[in-house]
Write an enzyme that holds these catalytic residues in place. Sequence first.
Site, PDB file in Angstrom:
ATOM      1  CE1 TYR A   1      79.917 100.108  64.901  1.00  0.00           C
ATOM      2  CE2 TYR A   1      78.740  99.036  66.679  1.00  0.00           C
ATOM      3  CZ  TYR A   1      79.651  98.986  65.641  1.00  0.00           C
ATOM      4  OH  TYR A   1      79.494  97.566  65.185  1.00  0.00           O
TER       5      TYR A   1
ATOM      6  CG  LEU B   1      66.915  92.734  58.821  1.00  0.00           C
ATOM      7  CD1 LEU B   1      66.805  93.883  59.165  1.00  0.00           C
ATOM      8  CD2 LEU B   1      66.595  91.772  57.663  1.00  0.00           C
TER       9      LEU B   1
ATOM     10  NE  ARG C   1      76.304  96.693  56.142  1.00  0.00           N
ATOM     11  CZ  ARG C   1      77.815  97.300  56.757  1.00  0.00           C
ATOM     12  NH1 ARG C   1      77.151  97.997  58.051  1.00  0.00           N
ATOM     13  NH2 ARG C   1      78.534  96.752  57.640  1.00  0.00           N
ATOM     14  N   GLY C   2      69.128  96.239  55.870  1.00  0.00           N
ATOM     15  CA  GLY C   2      68.335  97.535  55.243  1.00  0.00           C
ATOM     16  C   GLY C   2      68.181  96.768  53.980  1.00  0.00           C
TER      17      GLY C   2
ATOM     18  CB  SER D   1      64.428  95.921  55.475  1.00  0.00           C
ATOM     19  OG  SER D   1      64.474  96.545  54.680  1.00  0.00           O
TER      20      SER D   1
HETATM   21  N1  LIG Z   1      81.232  93.691  64.268  1.00  0.00           N
HETATM   22  C1  LIG Z   1      81.224  93.941  62.658  1.00  0.00           C
HETATM   23  O1  LIG Z   1      81.906  94.311  61.634  1.00  0.00           O
HETATM   24  C2  LIG Z   1      80.154  94.723  62.190  1.00  0.00           C
HETATM   25  C3  LIG Z   1      79.723  95.186  61.857  1.00  0.00           C
HETATM   26  C4  LIG Z   1      78.834  96.717  61.959  1.00  0.00           C
HETATM   27  C5  LIG Z   1      77.751  96.267  62.196  1.00  0.00           C
HETATM   28  N2  LIG Z   1      77.621  95.301  63.490  1.00  0.00           N
HETATM   29  C6  LIG Z   1      76.753  95.405  64.925  1.00  0.00           C
HETATM   30  O2  LIG Z   1      75.898  94.059  64.702  1.00  0.00           O
HETATM   31  C7  LIG Z   1      74.847  95.024  64.419  1.00  0.00           C
HETATM   32  C8  LIG Z   1      73.660  95.191  63.153  1.00  0.00           C
HETATM   33  O3  LIG Z   1      74.316  95.465  61.872  1.00  0.00           O
HETATM   34  P1  LIG Z   1      72.990  96.608  61.172  1.00  0.00           P
HETATM   35  O4  LIG Z   1      72.702  97.257  61.862  1.00  0.00           O
HETATM   36  O5  LIG Z   1      74.089  96.472  59.893  1.00  0.00           O
HETATM   37  O6  LIG Z   1      72.195  95.125  60.153  1.00  0.00           O
HETATM   38  P2  LIG Z   1      70.548  94.928  59.642  1.00  0.00           P
HETATM   39  O7  LIG Z   1      69.570  94.558  60.908  1.00  0.00           O
HETATM   40  O8  LIG Z   1      71.363  94.529  58.682  1.00  0.00           O
HETATM   41  O9  LIG Z   1      70.174  96.348  59.090  1.00  0.00           O
HETATM   42  C9  LIG Z   1      69.833  97.516  60.400  1.00  0.00           C
HETATM   43  C10 LIG Z   1      69.253  98.956  58.983  1.00  0.00           C
HETATM   44  O10 LIG Z   1      67.963  97.885  58.857  1.00  0.00           O
HETATM   45  C11 LIG Z   1      66.859  98.856  58.488  1.00  0.00           C
HETATM   46  N3  LIG Z   1      66.008  97.893  59.309  1.00  0.00           N
HETATM   47  C12 LIG Z   1      64.794  97.916  58.034  1.00  0.00           C
HETATM   48  N4  LIG Z   1      63.856  97.157  58.531  1.00  0.00           N
HETATM   49  C13 LIG Z   1      64.270  96.824  60.052  1.00  0.00           C
HETATM   50  C14 LIG Z   1      63.578  95.959  60.751  1.00  0.00           C
HETATM   51  N5  LIG Z   1      62.439  95.040  61.004  1.00  0.00           N
HETATM   52  N6  LIG Z   1      64.859  95.449  61.959  1.00  0.00           N
HETATM   53  C15 LIG Z   1      66.044  96.399  61.869  1.00  0.00           C
HETATM   54  N7  LIG Z   1      66.647  97.015  61.343  1.00  0.00           N
HETATM   55  C16 LIG Z   1      65.360  97.473  59.729  1.00  0.00           C
HETATM   56  C17 LIG Z   1      67.305 100.276  58.961  1.00  0.00           C
HETATM   57  O11 LIG Z   1      67.528 100.954  58.126  1.00  0.00           O
HETATM   58  P3  LIG Z   1      66.861 102.555  58.484  1.00  0.00           P
HETATM   59  O12 LIG Z   1      66.230 102.376  59.318  1.00  0.00           O
HETATM   60  O13 LIG Z   1      67.700 103.598  57.795  1.00  0.00           O
HETATM   61  O14 LIG Z   1      65.562 102.235  57.724  1.00  0.00           O
HETATM   62  C18 LIG Z   1      67.999  99.280  59.845  1.00  0.00           C
HETATM   63  O15 LIG Z   1      69.519 100.558  60.245  1.00  0.00           O
HETATM   64  C19 LIG Z   1      74.854  96.493  64.638  1.00  0.00           C
HETATM   65  O16 LIG Z   1      74.110  97.443  65.270  1.00  0.00           O
HETATM   66  C20 LIG Z   1      76.276  96.538  65.402  1.00  0.00           C
HETATM   67  O17 LIG Z   1      76.009  96.100  66.784  1.00  0.00           O
HETATM   68  C21 LIG Z   1      79.096  94.838  63.543  1.00  0.00           C
END
Ligand SMILES: NC(=O)c1ccc[n+]([C@@H]2O[C@H](COP(=O)([O-])OP(=O)(O)OC[C@H]3O[C@@H](n4cnc5c(N)ncnc54)[C@H](OP(=O)(O)O)[C@@H]3O)[C@@H](O)[C@H]2O)c1
Length: 334
Positions: free
Chosen positions: A56, A209, A211-212, A215
């Site tokens: 990352y 979510l 990726r938002g 959300s």
């Molecule tokens: N193993 C894998 O292949 C893999 C792949 C992807 C991720 N991951 C891990 O999983 C974690 C979570 O994934 P993700 O970031 O894609 O998940 P997510 O929680 O689905 O999406 C996060 C994004 O959603 C938006 N958002 C809007 N409201 C929110 C709220 N109340 N709380 C949190 N986010 C909100 C934000 O975007 P804005 O800030 O732009 O509004 C935030 O960046 C990553 O940080 C990573 O550590 C693993």
Amino acid sequence: MHTRTLGSTGPRVSALGLGCMGMSALYGDADRAESIATIHAALEAGVTLLDTGDFYAMGHNEMLIGEALRSAPADRREQALLSVKFGALRDPDGGWSGYDGRPAAVKNFAAYSLQRLGVDHIDVYRIARADPDVPIEETVGAIAELVEKGYVRHIGLSEVGAETIRRAAATAPIADLQIEYSLISRAIEDEILPTTRELGIGITAYGVLSRGLISGHFTGDRQLAPNDFRAHSPRFQGDNLRHNLTLVEALRKVAEAKGVSVAQIAIAWVLARGEDIVPLVGARTRERLAESLGALDVTLEQDDLAAIEQAVPAGAAAGDRYPAPQMAHLGTKE
Ligand SMILES: NC(=O)c1ccc[n+]([C@@H]2O[C@H](COP(=O)([O-])OP(=O)(O)OC[C@H]3O[C@@H](n4cnc5c(N)ncnc54)[C@H](OP(=O)(O)O)[C@@H]3O)[C@@H](O)[C@H]2O)c1
């Protein structure tokens, strides 16, 4: 803070983990001071599981977490459990050039991660995607050697299919599988979830979510930077996006009737799918973190679950969850 255990052999962790990826990479620019404040606020609220990957922003995310841990109060620092992914190969212009799961590479990745994080062990260590050229037994076997030496506590997996899960579990105890799971990404329900349950392996669910997208904060007119994954994700394009946002509006009605936010109901739905599942939320501001943590207080009754299912039926999303070349590396077809 509610807690859950990662599989039958893994650690007890907070029922919600904090995914730190978006603080360094893949969702456009992030605010460094706010990212660190968000990690501190999560620890203060009792979150113990922090997830990262060495790729990352090429170590940036690990160094950020290291800095946040060093500047946190000692008792908060000690409660943190670090889940680290490795193996994705990058190039200086940010490109992705495959995966490396050879045993010597595994140990090399770990040595650098320990240094960048400033810790003497990693709690859960996993390859981000199985290396197609290296049997999973060799990659997992190398992590098992790191466990023996005390550099790693538990072995995890990420985005692999049922057969690979079985082969890995036959090699060494596996704490959890990290994989995308949300109201609009339910492919794991057919084969993968029954397999992890049979083998006593937990799930750390990412993208809860989407990726938002689900959300409740994402709008159709949002401009995404070229370095934002979502600018290239099929679900965020044109007609797909318009369709997917109609699902969000249907979900919003259910959330409003319950007096909670869309993000909270989406996270609560994943929490309600089983005690073996720990959602990772990708909050990168304290405000979003607080909203996410609120999901822990949402109890979904049978009629709530039915209303959610009606608003967002399984398979309702338009578009794959990754661009086509990246779909090829996943353990699920969808
Ligand atoms: N193993 C894998 O292949 C893999 C792949 C992807 C991720 N991951 C891990 O999983 C974690 C979570 O994934 P993700 O970031 O894609 O998940 P997510 O929680 O689905 O999406 C996060 C994004 O959603 C938006 N958002 C809007 N409201 C929110 C709220 N109340 N709380 C949190 N986010 C909100 C934000 O975007 P804005 O800030 O732009 O509004 C935030 O960046 C990553 O940080 C990573 O550590 C693993």
